[in-house]
Design an enzyme around this catalytic site. Structure first.
Site, PDB file in Angstrom:
ATOM      1  N   TYR A 184      -2.361  -1.119  10.917  1.00 31.81           N
ATOM      2  CA  TYR A 184      -2.585  -1.648   9.559  1.00 31.81           C
ATOM      3  C   TYR A 184      -1.391  -1.315   8.655  1.00 31.81           C
ATOM      4  O   TYR A 184      -0.812  -2.175   8.009  1.00 31.81           O
ATOM      5  CB  TYR A 184      -3.876  -1.075   8.955  1.00 31.81           C
ATOM      6  CG  TYR A 184      -3.943  -1.339   7.478  1.00 31.81           C
ATOM      7  CD1 TYR A 184      -4.207  -2.617   6.998  1.00 31.81           C
ATOM      8  CD2 TYR A 184      -3.667  -0.331   6.534  1.00 31.81           C
ATOM      9  CE1 TYR A 184      -4.219  -2.879   5.630  1.00 31.81           C
ATOM     10  CE2 TYR A 184      -3.677  -0.589   5.174  1.00 31.81           C
ATOM     11  CZ  TYR A 184      -3.957  -1.858   4.728  1.00 31.81           C
ATOM     12  OH  TYR A 184      -3.944  -2.119   3.382  1.00 31.81           O
ATOM     13  N   LYS A 221       1.798  -3.659   6.707  1.00 33.90           N
ATOM     14  CA  LYS A 221       2.268  -3.652   5.311  1.00 33.90           C
ATOM     15  C   LYS A 221       3.790  -3.446   5.267  1.00 33.90           C
ATOM     16  O   LYS A 221       4.496  -4.088   4.491  1.00 33.90           O
ATOM     17  CB  LYS A 221       1.553  -2.561   4.502  1.00 33.90           C
ATOM     18  CG  LYS A 221       0.076  -2.847   4.268  1.00 33.90           C
ATOM     19  CD  LYS A 221      -0.147  -4.140   3.489  1.00 33.90           C
ATOM     20  CE  LYS A 221      -1.611  -4.489   3.324  1.00 33.90           C
ATOM     21  NZ  LYS A 221      -1.839  -5.857   2.851  1.00 33.90           N
ATOM     22  N   SER A 223       0.829  -1.213   0.000  1.00 35.88           N
ATOM     23  CA  SER A 223       0.000   0.000   0.000  1.00 35.88           C
ATOM     24  C   SER A 223       0.861   1.259   0.000  1.00 35.88           C
ATOM     25  O   SER A 223       1.953   1.281   0.580  1.00 35.88           O
ATOM     26  CB  SER A 223      -0.861  -0.030   1.263  1.00 35.88           C
ATOM     27  OG  SER A 223      -1.486   1.213   1.469  1.00 35.88           O
TER      28      SER A 223
HETATM   29  P1  NAD Z   1     -11.144  -7.083   1.027  1.00 33.95           P
HETATM   30  O1  NAD Z   1     -11.406  -7.074   2.495  1.00 33.95           O
HETATM   31  O2  NAD Z   1     -12.278  -6.829   0.112  1.00 33.95           O
HETATM   32  O3  NAD Z   1     -10.492  -8.472   0.617  1.00 33.95           O
HETATM   33  C1  NAD Z   1      -9.639  -9.204   1.475  1.00 33.95           C
HETATM   34  C2  NAD Z   1     -10.163 -10.633   1.523  1.00 33.95           C
HETATM   35  O4  NAD Z   1      -9.298 -11.388   2.385  1.00 33.95           O
HETATM   36  C3  NAD Z   1     -11.571 -10.735   2.098  1.00 33.95           C
HETATM   37  O5  NAD Z   1     -12.378 -11.481   1.202  1.00 33.95           O
HETATM   38  C4  NAD Z   1     -11.392 -11.458   3.432  1.00 33.95           C
HETATM   39  O6  NAD Z   1     -12.494 -12.287   3.732  1.00 33.95           O
HETATM   40  C5  NAD Z   1     -10.108 -12.232   3.191  1.00 33.95           C
HETATM   41  N1  NAD Z   1      -9.322 -12.552   4.380  1.00 33.95           N
HETATM   42  C6  NAD Z   1      -8.921 -11.694   5.375  1.00 33.95           C
HETATM   43  N2  NAD Z   1      -8.210 -12.358   6.302  1.00 33.95           N
HETATM   44  C7  NAD Z   1      -8.147 -13.658   5.899  1.00 33.95           C
HETATM   45  C8  NAD Z   1      -7.561 -14.842   6.434  1.00 33.95           C
HETATM   46  N3  NAD Z   1      -6.902 -14.827   7.601  1.00 33.95           N
HETATM   47  N4  NAD Z   1      -7.697 -16.001   5.753  1.00 33.95           N
HETATM   48  C9  NAD Z   1      -8.366 -16.038   4.574  1.00 33.95           C
HETATM   49  N5  NAD Z   1      -8.944 -14.962   4.028  1.00 33.95           N
HETATM   50  C10 NAD Z   1      -8.843 -13.791   4.675  1.00 33.95           C
HETATM   51  O7  NAD Z   1      -9.943  -6.059   0.769  1.00 33.95           O
HETATM   52  P2  NAD Z   1      -9.364  -5.494  -0.611  1.00 33.95           P
HETATM   53  O8  NAD Z   1      -9.700  -4.053  -0.682  1.00 33.95           O
HETATM   54  O9  NAD Z   1      -9.695  -6.380  -1.737  1.00 33.95           O
HETATM   55  O10 NAD Z   1      -7.806  -5.564  -0.285  1.00 33.95           O
HETATM   56  C11 NAD Z   1      -7.004  -6.639  -0.721  1.00 33.95           C
HETATM   57  C12 NAD Z   1      -5.587  -6.422  -0.253  1.00 33.95           C
HETATM   58  O11 NAD Z   1      -5.114  -5.192  -0.761  1.00 33.95           O
HETATM   59  C13 NAD Z   1      -5.418  -6.328   1.264  1.00 33.95           C
HETATM   60  O12 NAD Z   1      -4.193  -6.941   1.609  1.00 33.95           O
HETATM   61  C14 NAD Z   1      -5.354  -4.836   1.518  1.00 33.95           C
HETATM   62  O13 NAD Z   1      -4.640  -4.544   2.680  1.00 33.95           O
HETATM   63  C15 NAD Z   1      -4.604  -4.378   0.279  1.00 33.95           C
HETATM   64  N6  NAD Z   1      -4.832  -2.966  -0.059  1.00 33.95           N
HETATM   65  C16 NAD Z   1      -6.114  -2.514  -0.230  1.00 33.95           C
HETATM   66  C17 NAD Z   1      -6.334  -1.178  -0.534  1.00 33.95           C
HETATM   67  C18 NAD Z   1      -7.729  -0.635  -0.680  1.00 33.95           C
HETATM   68  O14 NAD Z   1      -7.897   0.580  -0.607  1.00 33.95           O
HETATM   69  N7  NAD Z   1      -8.744  -1.457  -0.923  1.00 33.95           N
HETATM   70  C19 NAD Z   1      -5.235  -0.325  -0.705  1.00 33.95           C
HETATM   71  C20 NAD Z   1      -3.944  -0.823  -0.534  1.00 33.95           C
HETATM   72  C21 NAD Z   1      -3.759  -2.159  -0.214  1.00 33.95           C
HETATM   73  C1  WQD Z   2      -9.473   9.420   0.666  1.00 37.90           C
HETATM   74  C2  WQD Z   2      -9.678  10.923   0.874  1.00 37.90           C
HETATM   75  C3  WQD Z   2     -10.075  11.532   3.160  1.00 37.90           C
HETATM   76  C4  WQD Z   2     -13.905   9.552   3.637  1.00 37.90           C
HETATM   77  C5  WQD Z   2      -6.885   4.621   2.980  1.00 37.90           C
HETATM   78  C6  WQD Z   2      -5.918   3.861   3.843  1.00 37.90           C
HETATM   79  C7  WQD Z   2      -4.724   3.457   3.040  1.00 37.90           C
HETATM   80  C8  WQD Z   2      -5.127   2.725   1.766  1.00 37.90           C
HETATM   81  C9  WQD Z   2      -6.159   3.467   0.996  1.00 37.90           C
HETATM   82  C10 WQD Z   2      -5.079   0.356   2.171  1.00 37.90           C
HETATM   83  C11 WQD Z   2      -8.967  11.449   2.120  1.00 37.90           C
HETATM   84  C12 WQD Z   2     -11.273  11.836   2.305  1.00 37.90           C
HETATM   85  C13 WQD Z   2     -12.721  10.031   3.098  1.00 37.90           C
HETATM   86  C14 WQD Z   2     -14.927  10.478   3.963  1.00 37.90           C
HETATM   87  C15 WQD Z   2     -13.525  12.266   3.169  1.00 37.90           C
HETATM   88  N1  WQD Z   2      -5.713   1.452   2.047  1.00 37.90           N
HETATM   89  N2  WQD Z   2     -12.538  11.348   2.866  1.00 37.90           N
HETATM   90  N3  WQD Z   2     -14.694  11.807   3.721  1.00 37.90           N
HETATM   91  O1  WQD Z   2      -7.214   7.776   3.651  1.00 37.90           O
HETATM   92  O2  WQD Z   2      -6.200   7.918   1.335  1.00 37.90           O
HETATM   93  O3  WQD Z   2      -6.253   5.779   2.489  1.00 37.90           O
HETATM   94  O4  WQD Z   2      -7.252   3.801   1.866  1.00 37.90           O
HETATM   95  O5  WQD Z   2      -3.916   0.168   2.160  1.00 37.90           O
HETATM   96  O6  WQD Z   2      -3.959   2.662   3.854  1.00 37.90           O
HETATM   97  O7  WQD Z   2      -5.523   4.693   4.907  1.00 37.90           O
HETATM   98  O8  WQD Z   2      -8.370   6.730   1.639  1.00 37.90           O
HETATM   99  O9  WQD Z   2     -10.713   6.621   0.895  1.00 37.90           O
HETATM  100  O10 WQD Z   2     -10.229   6.838   3.377  1.00 37.90           O
HETATM  101  O11 WQD Z   2      -9.796   8.767   1.868  1.00 37.90           O
HETATM  102  O12 WQD Z   2     -13.370  13.460   2.972  1.00 37.90           O
HETATM  103  O13 WQD Z   2     -16.000  10.123   4.473  1.00 37.90           O
HETATM  104  O14 WQD Z   2     -11.070  11.163   1.098  1.00 37.90           O
HETATM  105  O15 WQD Z   2      -9.874  12.532   4.121  1.00 37.90           O
HETATM  106  O16 WQD Z   2      -8.502  12.729   1.821  1.00 37.90           O
HETATM  107  P1  WQD Z   2      -6.976   7.165   2.330  1.00 37.90           P
HETATM  108  P2  WQD Z   2      -9.850   7.161   1.988  1.00 37.90           P
END
Ligand code: NAD
Ligand code: WQD
Length: 341
Positions: free
Chosen positions: A151, A155, A126
């Protein structure tokens, strides 16, 4: 046919990646414990691709069960490891739950790969590892900053665990640092399923527009940005999914320059919260009820990706624009409302 294990494959990014893998002719096996996703995602993947992926419900944080799973499935060509918890606020409230789930799962998956000679890992990292970068756009060489949340810390630690592991055995890895994935598949059959009140911007926007939430709070209107609201690099989830297929192909083709490579996955464009709202109002035709409130604690002011390394080395580029992201997110919200009826 190459066989890829997708952990967390019924989740948001995982499900889109499964579809893209199937489109490219890969056989997919999903492992998920359904802690943040639903089984009917498999039906929807099948409707999109015509192929039902194999599925096993399993908690990867359980070392014994995960070891047995790998013994039953030794002939995998690669693993994409999405499975993790991802709610920043929840991780602050219960850090041990996050360390246990996210780190145990990774260690168990790496152990299973090592023991069964499975060499190729793609890991979900991330942009949160950068914190507020000193230079923008931020590239992969920028220093990792002290994590603000457990969290984010998982990562950072995960990347370090992978870095040391690949030095000790035949496993190779690519970590993809996602910026802000939003949007949904064009079919509106798969998308993000936030549990409870969403923390992230896009699901809060669509839930407000459809009437589940009364009003969107825009966190901060006094940032040092063109319109005063915070800036992020929003990227379509399908672009992110396609990058995973490219990463798998790079590893299977042995094209990597080292055993552990790290790539930013963003568009390279910073967009403000108000720009996202404006695009949403235009594409959906909905007027959004929002108000600007205080900043949210822990938020960075602005961050967007330098995508040069991913563009040049992976030959991948995000193709979808903001309007496509907001429209697909809206169509997904409309479909969720249909299902609930
Ligand atoms: P998500 O929660 O939709 O998907 C994650 C999946 O993993 C879920 O289906 C959950 O049931 C499963 N899971 C969690 N713990 C588990 C375990 N112990 N065993 C088996 N399954 C398990 O999340 P996502 O948004 O698809 O994110 C996927 C990956 O990407 C995550 O590692 C997240 O940290 C990373 N990521 C997401 C974002 C984002 O904004 N969505 C941004 C950066 C990184
Ligand atoms: C985006 C922008 C908020 C909600 C998070 C995690 C990061 C990564 C991505 C996994 C920001 C603003 C949001 C609301 C708002 N995930 N906002 N009102 O904070 O960039 O990152 O998701 O790895 O680790 O921290 O994403 O979608 O929460 O916010 O104004 O109700 O929207 O302040 O500027 P963020 P976000």
């Amino acid at each position: 046919m190459k066989k890829i294990l997708v952990t967390g494959g019924t989740g948001y990014i995982g499900s889109h990646t499964v579809v893209e893998l199937q489109r490219k002719g890969y056989e997919v096996l999903i492992v998920d414990n359904l802690s943040n996703s639903r089984l009917d995602v498999l039906d929807n993947i099948e409707t999109i691709s015509g192929i039902r992926p194999a599925f096993e419900q399993l908690d990867l944080a359980d070392g014994k069960l995960t070891a047995e799973f790998f013994q039953r499935n030794p002939s995998l060509d690669g693993v994409i490891h999405f499975a993790a918890f991802k709610a920043v606020g929840q991780s602050v409230a219960d850090p041990l739950m996050y360390y246990r789930n996210n780190l145990y799962s990774l260690v168990n998956v790496l152990q299973g790969m090592k023991d069964n000679n499975i060499q190729n890992l793609v890991f979900s990292s991330s942009c949160t590892v950068y914190g507020q970068p000193e230079q923008l756009p931020v590239n992969e060489k920028a220093p990792i900053q002290k994590a603000w949340s457990p969290y984010g810390n998982t990562k950072q630690m995960s990347e370090e665990i992978i870095e040391f592991t690949v030095k000790s055995c035949d496993v190779k890895a690519i970590a993809l640092r996602y910026f802000n994935p939003i949007g949904a598949h064009e079919s509106a059959l798969i998308g993000e399923l936030p549990l409870g009140t969403p923390n992230n911007l896009m699901p809060f926007v669509t839930q407000t527009a459809i009437g589940i939430r009364e009003c969107l709070s825009v966190f901060g209107g006094d940032y040092d940005t063109p319109d005063g609201t915070a800036v992020r690099d929003y990227i379509h989830v399908v672009d992110i999914a396609q990058a995973h297929v490219v990463a798998v192909e790079r590893m299977l083709g042995d094209k990597g320059k080292s055993n552990f490579e790290i790539f930013n996955l963003g568009t390279g464009n910073g967009l403000s919260v108000l720009e996202v709202i404006n695009s949403f109002e235009k594409t959906s035709g909905q007027k959004l009820n929002y108000k600007i409130v205080d900043r949210r604690s822990g938020d960075v002011e602005k961050v967007w990706a330098d995508t040069t390394f991913a563009n040049q080395e992976l030959g991948w580029k995000a193709l979808k624009g903001l309007d496509e992201m907001t429209l697909s997110a809206w169509k997904w919200e409309l479909r969720l409302a249909e299902i609930k009826k």
